[in-house]
Enzyme design. Structure first.
Site, mmCIF file in Angstrom:
data_model
loop_
_atom_site.group_PDB
_atom_site.id
_atom_site.type_symbol
_atom_site.label_atom_id
_atom_site.label_comp_id
_atom_site.label_asym_id
_atom_site.label_seq_id
_atom_site.Cartn_x
_atom_site.Cartn_y
_atom_site.Cartn_z
ATOM 1 N N VAL A 178 -0.699 -4.015 5.683
ATOM 2 C CA VAL A 178 0.090 -4.207 4.459
ATOM 3 C C VAL A 178 -0.813 -4.315 3.230
ATOM 4 O O VAL A 178 -0.436 -3.950 2.125
ATOM 5 C CB VAL A 178 0.969 -5.481 4.575
ATOM 6 C CG1 VAL A 178 1.859 -5.656 3.350
ATOM 7 C CG2 VAL A 178 1.822 -5.452 5.841
ATOM 8 N N GLY A 233 2.844 -12.512 4.209
ATOM 9 C CA GLY A 233 2.649 -12.950 5.594
ATOM 10 C C GLY A 233 3.670 -13.999 6.016
ATOM 11 O O GLY A 233 4.306 -13.891 7.075
ATOM 12 N N ARG A 247 13.178 0.636 -2.477
ATOM 13 C CA ARG A 247 13.264 0.432 -3.934
ATOM 14 C C ARG A 247 14.110 1.522 -4.566
ATOM 15 O O ARG A 247 15.015 1.254 -5.366
ATOM 16 C CB ARG A 247 11.856 0.431 -4.548
ATOM 17 C CG ARG A 247 11.141 -0.877 -4.298
ATOM 18 C CD ARG A 247 9.769 -0.930 -4.963
ATOM 19 N NE ARG A 247 9.255 -2.299 -4.845
ATOM 20 C CZ ARG A 247 7.978 -2.616 -4.740
ATOM 21 N NH1 ARG A 247 7.054 -1.665 -4.745
ATOM 22 N NH2 ARG A 247 7.605 -3.880 -4.638
ATOM 23 N N ARG A 266 -2.257 -8.035 -6.523
ATOM 24 C CA ARG A 266 -2.488 -7.606 -7.911
ATOM 25 C C ARG A 266 -2.083 -8.671 -8.922
ATOM 26 O O ARG A 266 -1.150 -9.425 -8.703
ATOM 27 C CB ARG A 266 -1.639 -6.365 -8.206
ATOM 28 C CG ARG A 266 -2.227 -5.117 -7.641
ATOM 29 C CD ARG A 266 -1.586 -3.922 -8.279
ATOM 30 N NE ARG A 266 -0.231 -3.669 -7.825
ATOM 31 C CZ ARG A 266 0.556 -2.760 -8.365
ATOM 32 N NH1 ARG A 266 0.148 -2.053 -9.390
ATOM 33 N NH2 ARG A 266 1.763 -2.563 -7.884
ATOM 34 N N ASP A 306 -4.886 -17.701 8.564
ATOM 35 C CA ASP A 306 -5.352 -17.603 7.174
ATOM 36 C C ASP A 306 -6.684 -18.328 7.048
ATOM 37 O O ASP A 306 -6.933 -19.302 7.751
ATOM 38 C CB ASP A 306 -4.319 -18.235 6.224
ATOM 39 C CG ASP A 306 -4.484 -17.748 4.791
ATOM 40 O OD1 ASP A 306 -3.635 -16.955 4.330
ATOM 41 O OD2 ASP A 306 -5.460 -18.149 4.126
ATOM 42 N N ASN A 351 -3.317 -4.001 0.188
ATOM 43 C CA ASN A 351 -3.605 -2.899 -0.745
ATOM 44 C C ASN A 351 -5.103 -2.738 -1.001
ATOM 45 O O ASN A 351 -5.836 -3.707 -0.847
ATOM 46 C CB ASN A 351 -2.921 -3.197 -2.089
ATOM 47 C CG ASN A 351 -1.508 -2.648 -2.133
ATOM 48 O OD1 ASN A 351 -1.229 -1.585 -1.590
ATOM 49 N ND2 ASN A 351 -0.624 -3.381 -2.789
ATOM 50 N N HIS A 375 0.886 5.206 -1.612
ATOM 51 C CA HIS A 375 1.569 4.038 -2.173
ATOM 52 C C HIS A 375 0.981 3.784 -3.559
ATOM 53 O O HIS A 375 -0.020 3.098 -3.701
ATOM 54 C CB HIS A 375 1.351 2.831 -1.258
ATOM 55 C CG HIS A 375 2.100 1.617 -1.698
ATOM 56 N ND1 HIS A 375 3.431 1.644 -2.024
ATOM 57 C CD2 HIS A 375 1.696 0.333 -1.872
ATOM 58 C CE1 HIS A 375 3.823 0.421 -2.367
ATOM 59 N NE2 HIS A 375 2.780 -0.384 -2.289
ATOM 60 N N GLY A 410 0.033 -15.843 3.186
ATOM 61 C CA GLY A 410 0.476 -15.907 1.793
ATOM 62 C C GLY A 410 1.933 -15.476 1.681
ATOM 63 O O GLY A 410 2.729 -15.676 2.606
ATOM 64 N N ASN A 433 -10.793 -6.326 -0.895
ATOM 65 C CA ASN A 433 -9.940 -6.312 0.299
ATOM 66 C C ASN A 433 -10.583 -5.575 1.477
ATOM 67 O O ASN A 433 -10.311 -5.899 2.638
ATOM 68 C CB ASN A 433 -8.561 -5.749 -0.050
ATOM 69 C CG ASN A 433 -7.737 -6.773 -0.817
ATOM 70 O OD1 ASN A 433 -8.142 -7.924 -0.937
ATOM 71 N ND2 ASN A 433 -6.587 -6.368 -1.322
HETATM 72 O O1 TXD Z 1 3.772 -2.114 0.167
HETATM 73 C C1 TXD Z 1 2.786 -2.745 0.418
HETATM 74 N N1 TXD Z 1 1.943 -2.328 1.340
HETATM 75 C C2 TXD Z 1 2.497 -4.032 -0.284
HETATM 76 C C3 TXD Z 1 1.147 -4.536 -0.233
HETATM 77 C C4 TXD Z 1 3.544 -4.820 -0.793
HETATM 78 C C5 TXD Z 1 3.292 -6.099 -1.242
HETATM 79 C C6 TXD Z 1 1.962 -6.698 -1.196
HETATM 80 N N2 TXD Z 1 0.932 -5.766 -0.887
HETATM 81 C C7 TXD Z 1 -0.423 -6.289 -0.661
HETATM 82 O O2 TXD Z 1 -0.418 -7.182 0.455
HETATM 83 C C8 TXD Z 1 -1.001 -7.102 -1.796
HETATM 84 O O3 TXD Z 1 -1.509 -6.271 -2.807
HETATM 85 C C9 TXD Z 1 -2.092 -7.866 -1.071
HETATM 86 O O4 TXD Z 1 -3.236 -7.048 -0.913
HETATM 87 C C10 TXD Z 1 -1.480 -8.145 0.309
HETATM 88 C C11 TXD Z 1 -0.930 -9.556 0.474
HETATM 89 O O5 TXD Z 1 -0.026 -9.835 -0.553
HETATM 90 P P1 TXD Z 1 0.538 -11.328 -0.731
HETATM 91 O O6 TXD Z 1 1.507 -11.297 -1.843
HETATM 92 O O7 TXD Z 1 0.948 -11.881 0.571
HETATM 93 O O8 TXD Z 1 -0.791 -12.074 -1.244
HETATM 94 P P2 TXD Z 1 -1.116 -13.652 -1.151
HETATM 95 O O9 TXD Z 1 0.130 -14.450 -1.309
HETATM 96 O O10 TXD Z 1 -2.250 -13.888 -2.069
HETATM 97 O O11 TXD Z 1 -1.593 -13.848 0.365
HETATM 98 C C12 TXD Z 1 -2.766 -13.299 0.863
HETATM 99 C C13 TXD Z 1 -3.320 -14.302 1.848
HETATM 100 C C14 TXD Z 1 -3.767 -15.625 1.197
HETATM 101 O O12 TXD Z 1 -3.081 -16.715 1.782
HETATM 102 C C15 TXD Z 1 -5.269 -15.694 1.482
HETATM 103 O O13 TXD Z 1 -5.745 -17.017 1.708
HETATM 104 C C16 TXD Z 1 -5.353 -14.845 2.737
HETATM 105 O O14 TXD Z 1 -4.479 -13.756 2.493
HETATM 106 N N3 TXD Z 1 -6.703 -14.378 3.054
HETATM 107 C C17 TXD Z 1 -7.165 -14.275 4.310
HETATM 108 N N4 TXD Z 1 -6.593 -14.536 5.491
HETATM 109 C C18 TXD Z 1 -7.340 -14.332 6.597
HETATM 110 N N5 TXD Z 1 -8.604 -13.885 6.567
HETATM 111 C C19 TXD Z 1 -9.222 -13.621 5.390
HETATM 112 N N6 TXD Z 1 -10.503 -13.184 5.359
HETATM 113 C C20 TXD Z 1 -8.487 -13.813 4.195
HETATM 114 N N7 TXD Z 1 -8.777 -13.650 2.875
HETATM 115 C C21 TXD Z 1 -7.672 -13.991 2.193
#
Ligand code: TXD
Length: 305
Positions: A119, A15, A152, A83, A34, A121, A176, A12, A96
């Site tokens: 990474v 990633g 930040r 979120r 993914d 949440n 966090h 996403g 998650n």
């Molecule tokens: O400071 C920090 N740690 C953070 C954390 C900063 C930014 C984002 N933060 C968290 O990272 C956010 O709250 C999410 O829990 C994750 C990922 O954030 P992102 O913005 O990349 O979310 P997306 O764009 O929705 O991407 C998540 C991807 C998406 O493509 C799904 O299809 C995939 O995760 N996904 C999976 N991949 C593999 N295996 C499984 N089971 C799976 N489920 C969903």
């Protein structure tokens, strides 16, 4: 010399942006994984098509198969939900945990020597879960949040004072979320304490904006959360591990007595190198900072039981 293998779970926003930065920096060959059929494959192909222009030497591939993590030197877990406006990070816990838990178990089987950067949440709890399900030593499981929260704060100070962001030094520890712990007294701008630049109330406002920094972006984007700065944070940690730099950065780590805390994963400064966390650095804290770190640890322990 063969480049190290890096696997990124979740193709996403965070990633894929991380994959892009890792490729531009030439830090390793990247496998994007993914659950959504075609997503990781499509983004990997797109990234590979930028290689002739950017002249990066790495390979990027995409798949839905967790076993493609095999023999990774570094595994980065971004898989999960992000979120939406009005949601707290803790609202993501159940969904998650069901995504990160099985990934941690699988990675332990196929990439038993990997260093893991989490990474997803709610960050501190997902680090604890990954540690538990992988059975890895605490030196090889860490979370990315402190680098982002510190960046930040540094950017807000730099914008306010119109100085170069690299001239601002600041470190944010703790959880966090609402219970992050900025080390207020040690913030410097061009080597001088922030208190010589700004009044106390103004510093309070910048610290408050930092605490709400993620929510501010979620509210603006209306769907999804921040990803450019988070990806930069991951790359800083990945670089320290893959290049064995021994840099000290704030990471979410499992504590076993450091800062008077145990059995909790929380943001603290750590020295990173090829083995992962080489040592947790115990900075002298003021009584207020120590109390704030303890309060954050208490809340985390409560949410995990
Ligand atoms: O400071 C920090 N740690 C953070 C954390 C900063 C930014 C984002 N933060 C968290 O990272 C956010 O709250 C999410 O829990 C994750 C990922 O954030 P992102 O913005 O990349 O979310 P997306 O764009 O929705 O991407 C998540 C991807 C998406 O493509 C799904 O299809 C995939 O995760 N996904 C999976 N991949 C593999 N295996 C499984 N089971 C799976 N489920 C969903």
């Amino acid at each position: 010399m063969a480049l190290p293998k890096i696997s990124i779970l979740g193709a996403g926003q965070v990633g894929a942006t991380t994959a892009h930065l890792l490729a531009l920096k030439g830090l390793g060959d990247v496998t994007l994984i993914d659950v959504v059929e075609g997503l990781a494959q499509g983004k990997a192909l797109d990234l590979m098509q930028s290689a002739p222009i950017e002249a990066f030497p790495v390979q990027v591939c995409g798949t839905t198969d967790y076993d493609a993590m095999a023999d990774s030197r570094l595994v980065i877990i971004t898989a999960g939900l992000a979120r939406k406006p009005g949601m707290s990070r803790e609202d993501l816990l159940a969904a998650n945990a069901n995504i990160v838990g099985p990934i941690a178990q699988r990675l332990a089987a196929v990439a038993p020597e990997a260093v893991v950067i989490v990474v997803t949440n709610p960050l501190d709890l997902m680090v604890a879960l990954t540690l538990q399900r992988s059975g890895f030593p605490r030196s090889r499981v860490m979370g990315m949040a402190g680098v982002l929260d510190s960046a930040r704060l540094r950017s807000f100070i730099a914008m306010r004072l119109a100085v170069a962001p690299s001239d601002v030094q600041a470190m944010v520890l703790g959880s966090h979320g609402d219970l992050m712990v900025p080390l207020r007294g040690s913030i410097t701008v061009k080597g001088k304490p922030l208190t010589t630049w700004l009044r106390s109330e103004e510093i309070d406002q910048l610290l408050q904006r930092t605490k709400e920094g993620g929510a501010e972006i979620v509210a603006l984007l209306k769907q999804g959360s921040a990803f450019y700065a988070p990806a930069s944070g991951v790359c800083e940690m990945a670089g320290a591990v893959l290049r064995n730099t021994h840099a000290v950065v704030p990471v979410c780590a499992a504590l076993q007595g450091e800062y008077g805390l145990r059995e909790v994963c929380i943001g603290v400064p750590a020295q990173l190198g090829a083995a992962g966390i080489e040592r947790i650095v115990e900075l002298p804290l003021t009584p207020e900072e120590r109390a704030a770190l303890q309060a954050a640890a208490r809340q985390l322990s409560d949410s995990f039981t």
